[in-house]
Design a protein around this motif. Structure first.
Motif, short mmCIF file in Angstrom:
data_model
loop_
_atom_site.label_atom_id
_atom_site.label_comp_id
_atom_site.label_asym_id
_atom_site.label_seq_id
_atom_site.Cartn_x
_atom_site.Cartn_y
_atom_site.Cartn_z
N TYR A 120 1.58 -0.48 -11.88
CA TYR A 120 0.34 -0.44 -12.64
C TYR A 120 0.36 0.50 -13.83
O TYR A 120 -0.59 0.54 -14.59
N SER B 43 1.08 4.10 -9.61
CA SER B 43 0.84 3.35 -8.38
C SER B 43 1.57 2.01 -8.41
O SER B 43 1.81 1.43 -9.48
N THR B 44 1.89 1.52 -7.21
CA THR B 44 2.54 0.21 -7.07
C THR B 44 1.88 -0.55 -5.92
O THR B 44 1.15 0.04 -5.10
N ALA B 45 2.15 -1.85 -5.84
CA ALA B 45 1.64 -2.68 -4.75
C ALA B 45 2.57 -3.88 -4.58
O ALA B 45 3.38 -4.19 -5.46
N TYR C 277 -7.41 -4.06 -8.46
CA TYR C 277 -6.88 -2.70 -8.47
C TYR C 277 -7.79 -1.84 -9.33
O TYR C 277 -8.17 -2.24 -10.45
#
Length: 359
Positions: free
Chosen positions: A225, A229-231, A239
């Motif tokens: 992002y 942060s990551t997902a 998000y």
């Protein structure tokens, strides 16, 4: 034919005598044969082209100079060394006449064909082939069948546009006519589609909705992002950005069957600040505009100016150097008509003004 042969004998006294006899000459075989290129370890064809006397039967004997013999009229023989061999063909006719022919066979060494390539590749990815072929005391020529075309280069490259198993074949040949062929298979997998779109979740708290074009695939998804942060969401998801404003680089990486694809897009976020540019003594004109308009700061100079569409996607970005006498000329004639937002950052505050582009 038959010939009369006379022998005359004469002594020192002048006395003479003679005798005559008939001599019949019989036709002997006219021995000859042809052969193809001679390469070590490859069968060599010997074709008998002997002219046989009429009315006779001819028997043949081959001596290949390496200890091997044959009584066949035509023969195929394989030489196992790089020496020179004296090949002899002997023909014997039933009339008692015989003849022979000799030929020196210089055996050439076969080349060794070799190349390396990845066992797997991806659609649209360049595949390079490394040639490891060798030959002793000879130059080589190369013939490639790449599965989607051919090449005579020593080390070609190919790009495959459809998934599947590709067979690549290399044939190397020496100046003496000896050759060898090698084949390898490459599995080409689809390159994932990592494109995505995003839009405001319209919650007013910096929450954005992200939508991958190829949701819920079998590969691994990684969202980055741009704020640390990551997902790993595979489908549509929200998000929340906790920063009040800024430009973030959003990246989606999808990996599947050894193939990866990356898509990165810039996203401009503004959740707080001065919402009305007029409150900061900033003038934007003309508005509406056909595409060309001016941001007028008066005596001030902005630190940055960002233009986004209604989805928050970055359209233009400028720094302070783009201003001339407090004015910034912006050209949006190449974008679609619609509503855009001009965000001006100055001294830590962000002013936003809506502008309409009409044609």
């Amino acid at each position: 034919g038959t010939y009369q042969v006379t022998l005359v004998a004469l002594n020192e006294y002048g006395c003479a005598d003679s005798i005559t006899k008939a001599l019949t000459l019989l036709e002997a075989p006219a021995v000859n044969f042809t052969t193809n290129a001679a390469c070590v370890g490859e069968p060599v064809n010997f074709t008998n082209t002997t002219t046989e006397p009429a009315g006779t039967t001819v028997t043949y004997g081959w001596d290949f100079g390496d200890g091997a013999t044959s009584s066949a009229k035509n023969e195929t023989h394989t030489f196992l060394g790089t020496d020179s061999y004296k090949v002899t063909l002997k023909a014997v006719a039933t009339n008692g006449c015989e003849n022979a022919k000799e030929l020196i066979m210089a055996m050439a060494e076969r080349p060794i064909a070799a190349f390396s390539a990845p066992e797997t590749s991806c659609v649209g990815q360049l595949v390079e082939f490394k040639n490891g072929s060798i030959a002793n005391q000879s130059t080589l020529t190369y013939d490639w069948d790449l599965g989607n075309g051919t090449s005579t280069a020593k080390e070609p490259a190919a790009t495959y546009t459809t998934p599947g198993t590709i067979t690549v074949k290399l044939t190397v040949s020496t100046a003496q006519g000896c050759s060898e062929t090698i084949s390898k298979s490459i599995t080409v997998a689809n390159t994932p589609n990592s494109n995505f779109t995003f839009e405001s979740a319209k919650t007013g708290d910096g929450t954005i909705t992200f939508k991958p074009e190829a949701p819920n695939g079998s590969g691994e998804y990684l969202w980055i992002y741009g704020d640390g942060s990551t997902a790993t969401n595979k489908g549509n998801h929200n998000y929340r950005f906790f920063a009040t404003n800024g430009i973030f680089k959003i990246t989606l990486k999808i990996s599947e069957n050894g193939c990866s694809s990356y898509t990165t897009k810039d996203f401009s976020l503004n959740t707080t600040g001065i919402n009305d540019a007029s409150a900061a003594n900033i003038i934007i004109y003309p508005n509406p505009s056909a595409g060309n308009f001016v941001v007028d700061m008066g005596t001030e100079t902005a630190q940055s100016v960002v233009v986004t569409n209604v989805a928050g996607q970055l359209v233009r970005q400028y720094n302070a150097d783009a201003f001339a006498n407090g004015k910034l000329a912006i050209n949006l004639t190449d974008v679609a008509a619609g509503v855009y937002f001009v965000q001006v950052q100055n001294n830590g505050a962000v002013a936003t003004q809506k502008i309409t582009i009409s044609r």
